[in-house]
Design a protein around this motif. Structure first.
Motif, short mmCIF file in Angstrom:
data_model
loop_
_atom_site.label_atom_id
_atom_site.label_comp_id
_atom_site.label_asym_id
_atom_site.label_seq_id
_atom_site.Cartn_x
_atom_site.Cartn_y
_atom_site.Cartn_z
N ARG A 298 0.91 -1.31 -0.05
CA ARG A 298 -0.30 0.06 0.04
C ARG A 298 1.03 1.50 0.02
NH1 ARG A 298 -5.04 -1.50 0.19
NH2 ARG A 298 -6.11 0.69 0.24
N TYR A 299 2.53 1.13 -0.29
CA TYR A 299 2.89 2.98 -0.60
C TYR A 299 2.24 3.52 -1.79
CZ TYR A 299 6.55 0.93 2.49
OH TYR A 299 7.35 -0.01 3.73
N CYS A 300 1.36 2.71 -2.47
CA CYS A 300 0.96 3.37 -3.57
C CYS A 300 0.07 4.97 -3.34
CB CYS A 300 0.95 2.58 -5.02
SG CYS A 300 -0.35 1.21 -4.55
N MET A 301 -0.57 4.59 -2.30
CA MET A 301 -1.85 4.52 -2.65
C MET A 301 -1.49 6.00 -1.11
SD MET A 301 -4.54 3.23 -3.42
CE MET A 301 -6.18 3.31 -2.29
N PRO A 302 -2.54 6.84 -0.08
CA PRO A 302 -4.27 6.83 -1.13
C PRO A 302 -3.99 7.55 -2.82
CG PRO A 302 -3.47 8.84 0.32
CD PRO A 302 -2.18 7.88 0.01
N CYS A 303 -4.23 7.06 -4.04
CA CYS A 303 -5.04 7.49 -5.07
C CYS A 303 -5.52 8.57 -5.13
CB CYS A 303 -5.53 6.22 -6.02
SG CYS A 303 -5.24 7.08 -7.74
N ILE A 348 -6.10 8.18 -13.67
CA ILE A 348 -5.97 9.52 -14.71
C ILE A 348 -4.95 9.05 -15.63
CG2 ILE A 348 -7.70 10.64 -14.20
CD1 ILE A 348 -5.52 12.32 -12.49
N GLU A 349 -3.19 8.15 -15.08
CA GLU A 349 -2.45 7.90 -15.16
C GLU A 349 -1.42 8.72 -15.09
OE1 GLU A 349 -1.41 6.19 -19.49
OE2 GLU A 349 -3.38 6.28 -19.73
N CYS A 350 -1.62 9.61 -13.42
CA CYS A 350 -0.95 10.74 -13.47
C CYS A 350 0.77 10.13 -12.79
CB CYS A 350 -1.61 11.76 -11.83
SG CYS A 350 -1.47 10.17 -10.73
N GLY A 351 1.03 8.68 -12.64
CA GLY A 351 2.14 8.19 -11.80
C GLY A 351 2.73 8.50 -10.54
N LYS A 352 1.18 8.91 -9.85
CA LYS A 352 2.04 9.34 -8.55
C LYS A 352 2.73 8.50 -7.66
CE LYS A 352 0.22 13.64 -7.95
NZ LYS A 352 -0.72 14.58 -6.84
N CYS A 353 1.47 7.51 -8.07
CA CYS A 353 1.65 5.89 -7.77
C CYS A 353 3.49 5.12 -7.37
CB CYS A 353 0.53 4.34 -7.77
SG CYS A 353 0.39 4.77 -9.12
N HIS A 356 5.94 6.03 -5.41
CA HIS A 356 6.57 5.10 -3.87
C HIS A 356 6.54 3.82 -4.33
CE1 HIS A 356 5.71 8.99 -2.37
NE2 HIS A 356 4.24 8.83 -3.40
N CYS A 357 6.10 2.93 -5.43
CA CYS A 357 5.74 1.19 -5.46
C CYS A 357 7.23 0.78 -5.37
CB CYS A 357 5.84 0.53 -6.57
SG CYS A 357 5.71 -0.59 -6.76
N PRO A 358 7.68 0.13 -3.82
CA PRO A 358 8.91 -1.34 -4.12
C PRO A 358 9.11 -1.73 -4.80
CG PRO A 358 7.21 -1.15 -2.56
CD PRO A 358 7.06 -0.50 -3.06
N GLN A 359 8.41 -2.87 -5.57
CA GLN A 359 8.60 -4.03 -6.47
C GLN A 359 8.57 -2.87 -7.68
OE1 GLN A 359 7.93 -6.19 -4.49
NE2 GLN A 359 7.89 -5.07 -3.00
N GLY A 360 9.10 -1.56 -7.32
CA GLY A 360 8.70 -0.58 -9.47
C GLY A 360 7.56 -1.70 -10.41
N ILE A 361 6.67 -1.55 -9.81
CA ILE A 361 5.57 -2.42 -10.80
C ILE A 361 5.11 -0.78 -11.77
CG2 ILE A 361 3.04 -3.02 -11.01
CD1 ILE A 361 3.70 -4.35 -8.02
N GLU A 362 4.85 -0.89 -12.86
CA GLU A 362 4.29 -0.42 -13.91
C GLU A 362 3.24 -0.29 -13.54
OE1 GLU A 362 5.81 -0.17 -18.21
OE2 GLU A 362 6.95 -2.08 -17.49
N ILE A 363 2.56 0.23 -12.89
CA ILE A 363 1.21 0.92 -11.82
C ILE A 363 0.44 1.00 -13.30
CG2 ILE A 363 0.07 1.49 -10.39
CD1 ILE A 363 1.97 1.36 -8.18
N LYS A 365 0.23 1.05 -16.09
CA LYS A 365 0.57 0.22 -17.47
C LYS A 365 -0.65 -1.80 -16.73
CE LYS A 365 2.93 -3.46 -19.82
NZ LYS A 365 4.40 -4.04 -20.60
N GLU A 366 -0.34 -1.79 -15.81
CA GLU A 366 -1.02 -2.60 -14.88
C GLU A 366 -2.12 -2.29 -14.62
OE1 GLU A 366 0.18 -5.65 -15.66
OE2 GLU A 366 2.46 -5.47 -16.10
N LEU A 367 -2.63 -1.71 -14.44
CA LEU A 367 -4.22 -1.18 -14.32
C LEU A 367 -4.70 -0.84 -15.49
CD1 LEU A 367 -4.24 2.19 -11.02
CD2 LEU A 367 -5.27 -0.30 -11.12
N LYS A 368 -3.89 -1.07 -16.57
CA LYS A 368 -5.11 -1.20 -17.96
C LYS A 368 -5.52 -2.33 -18.03
CE LYS A 368 -3.33 3.31 -20.33
NZ LYS A 368 -2.29 3.73 -21.56
N ASN A 369 -4.33 -2.98 -18.33
CA ASN A 369 -4.68 -4.50 -18.18
C ASN A 369 -5.46 -5.29 -17.69
OD1 ASN A 369 -2.52 -4.30 -19.96
ND2 ASN A 369 -0.92 -4.91 -18.97
#
Length: 392
Positions: A298-303, A348-353, A356-363, A365-369
C-alpha cells in the motif's frame, strides 16, 4: 479444544463452524449428515457457529439441530443482518425476527452487519437508526454482542473499526492474504483496540489445499515435519494471539476431527524460522503464477482518484490463480459495492503511485490490463445495479 476470550471474557473455541457449505441431498441440505458433523464438533468443544440470513437453509437447519439436541446453552450463534436488503427502519426488525424464528432461539450471541463495505454504507444505516436499534436489542438481551464482517482493503477496515464501539469483527485472512484484504494491518489495529477478530476463508476457499502449484506441494512434501496443506494454513493463523476464532466450512466428520485436533495442539509462537521459510517458499510458488508482483504493501496509496490499486491487482491475480468467479467477486466488492467507485477505470495515469512502489511495478500499464480483464460486460452490468443493491 482450546479457547480464547471475547471482549467480555467469554470463552470462544479456536475453531468455529462455518455453516455456509453444508452438503446437499436431493436438492436440499442433508440434515442427517449435517447433524452428525455439528454434534461431533460440539462434543469436541466447538462452541461458535457462524451463519447468515442469505445462506440458503442454513439458519433453519442449525436451529433445528440445536433445538432437537438441546444444546443451545452450550453454543454461540453468530448470524448476520443483510443490510443491503434493508429499505427502511422497519425492515431491520423484520429480518432480525425472521432469523430468530429460523434459529429457534430468543437471542443471537454474535450479530454482524453482513459485508459492511465502507463508511458511507454505515452512515446510511445510522440514518435508519441502526445505532438506536442495536442499543435496544442489546439492552433486551436479544443481541449479546455486535460486530461486522468485511471484505476490502485495510485502510477502510481500520476506518470502520473506529466509527463505532464494536464488540468483534470478521475478516478474510490467511497466509496468502497477509498483505491484502484487511490483512495483518487490520488485525493488529483491531487488537490494539481490544476487538476480537474472527477469521473467514482460512484456506482461501480451498485454494490453499486443492489448487496449489506443483512447486508448493513439493515444498510441503519435502519438509521434515509432515502436515497437510490445510494444517499448515490453520497453524499459521492460530499461532497468532490476535486471532480469536477461525471459521471452517466443515462438511465431513473426518474434517471436523482433524481440525479439532489441530485446534487442541497449536501453541502461540510455535512456528520456527525454518517453518516461516517454508511458507515463503510456498508463497513464492503461488506468486510465480501471478500477473502482477504486488505485495499489497500500500505504499502506492492513497490514489488521488480513489483507485483501490492493491485491491484491483489482488483481484486481477486471482483471475489466473483462483478463476473467474473468485476474481469477479473480489473486484466487485472492492470497487463497485462502494458509495464511490474505486476501480481501475478511475486512473488518469498521473504516475504518483509508481513513484512510491518498492516493487517497481508499472502500475499505470497494469491497471489498464486489469481493467480490460476484470471489467467485462458482466461486471459492467452488475456495477449498474450496485447502487440499488446497497440502497445508495
Amino acid at each position: 479444544m482450546q479457547y480464547r476470550k471475547d471482549r467480555y471474557g467469554n470463552d470462544i473455541s479456536l475453531l468455529g463452524f462455518g455453516c455456509m457449505r453444508f452438503s446437499s441431498k436431493a436438492g436440499k441440505l442433508d440434515y442427517e449428515k449435517a447433524e452428525k458433523e455439528v454434534m461431533d464438533a460440539i462434543e469436541k468443544g466447538v462452541n461458535y457457529f457462524d451463519t447468515a440470513y442469505v445462506y440458503t437453509g442454513s439458519e433453519a437447519l442449525i436451529g433445528e439441530i440445536f433445538e432437537k439436541n438441546k444444546v443451545r446453552d452450550k453454543i454461540n450463534i453468530a448470524t448476520k443482518l443483510p443490510h443491503y436488503m434493508i429499505k427502511n427502519a422497519e425492515s431491520v426488525d423484520k429480518y432480525f425476527n425472521e432469523e430468530l424464528s429460523r434459529l429457534r432461539t430468543d437471542h443471537v450471541d454474535y450479530y454482524l452487519m453482513h459485508m459492511l463495505t465502507d463508511i458511507k454504507t454505515w452512515e446510511r444505516l445510522c440514518g435508519l437508526g441502526i445505532k438506536e436499534w442495536i442499543a435496544k436489542k442489546k439492552e433486551s438481551g436479544e443481541i449479546r454482542q455486535i460486530g461486522f464482517s468485511y471484505h476490502g482493503n485495510s485502510d477502510m477496515f481500520c476506518q470502520l473499526l473506529d466509527v463505532y464501539d464494536w464488540d468483534f469483527c470478521q475478516i478474510q485472512y490467511n497466509y496468502m492474504d497477509e498483505n491484502s484484504q484487511a490483512g495483518r494491518t487490520g488485525l493488529m489495529h483491531a487488537a490494539e483496540k481490544g476487538i476480537p477478530v474472527v477469521i473467514m476463508e482460512p484456506l482461501r476457499g480451498g485454494r490453499l489445499v486443492n489448487n496449489l502449484p506443483a512447486e508448493a506441494v513439493k515444498a510441503f512434501e519435502k519438509y521434515p515435519i509432515k502436515r497437510s496443506p490445510a494444517e499448515w494454513a490453520f497453524r499459521w493463523l492460530w499461532e497468532q494471539p490476535e486471532v480469536t476464532c477461525v471459521l471452517s466450512g466443515m462438511n465431513s466428520t473426518e474434517m471436523v476431527d482433524e481440525n479439532c485436533r489441530i485446534a487442541s495442539e497449536v501453541q502461540v509462537g510455535e512456528l520456527t524460522d525454518e517453518d516461516r521459510a517454508l511458507y515463503d517458499k510456498v508463497l513464492a510458488a503461488i506468486n510465480s503464477k501471478m500477473k502482477v508482483g504486488c505485495t499489497g504493501c500500500r505504499y502506492c496509496m492513497p490514489c488521488p482518484k480513489n483507485v483501490d490499486i492493491p485491491g484491483t491487482f489482488s483481484a486481477y491475480n486471482k483471475r489466473y490463480s483462483d478463476g473467474w468467479f473468485v476474481s469477479m467477486k473480489e473486484y466487485y466488492m472492492c470497487t463497485a459495492l462502494r458509495k464511490d467507485y474505486t476501480g481501475a477505470a478511475n486512473c488518469i495515469e498521473c504516475g504518483k503511485c509508481e513513484q512510491h512502489c518498492p516493487q517497481g511495478i508499472e502500475i499505470r500499464k497494469e491497471l489498464k490490463n486489469a481493467k480490460k480483464t476484470l471489467e467485462d460486460p458482466i461486471y459492467l452490468i452488475a456495477k449498474k445495479f450496485a447502487p440499488i443493491i446497497m440502497k445508495y
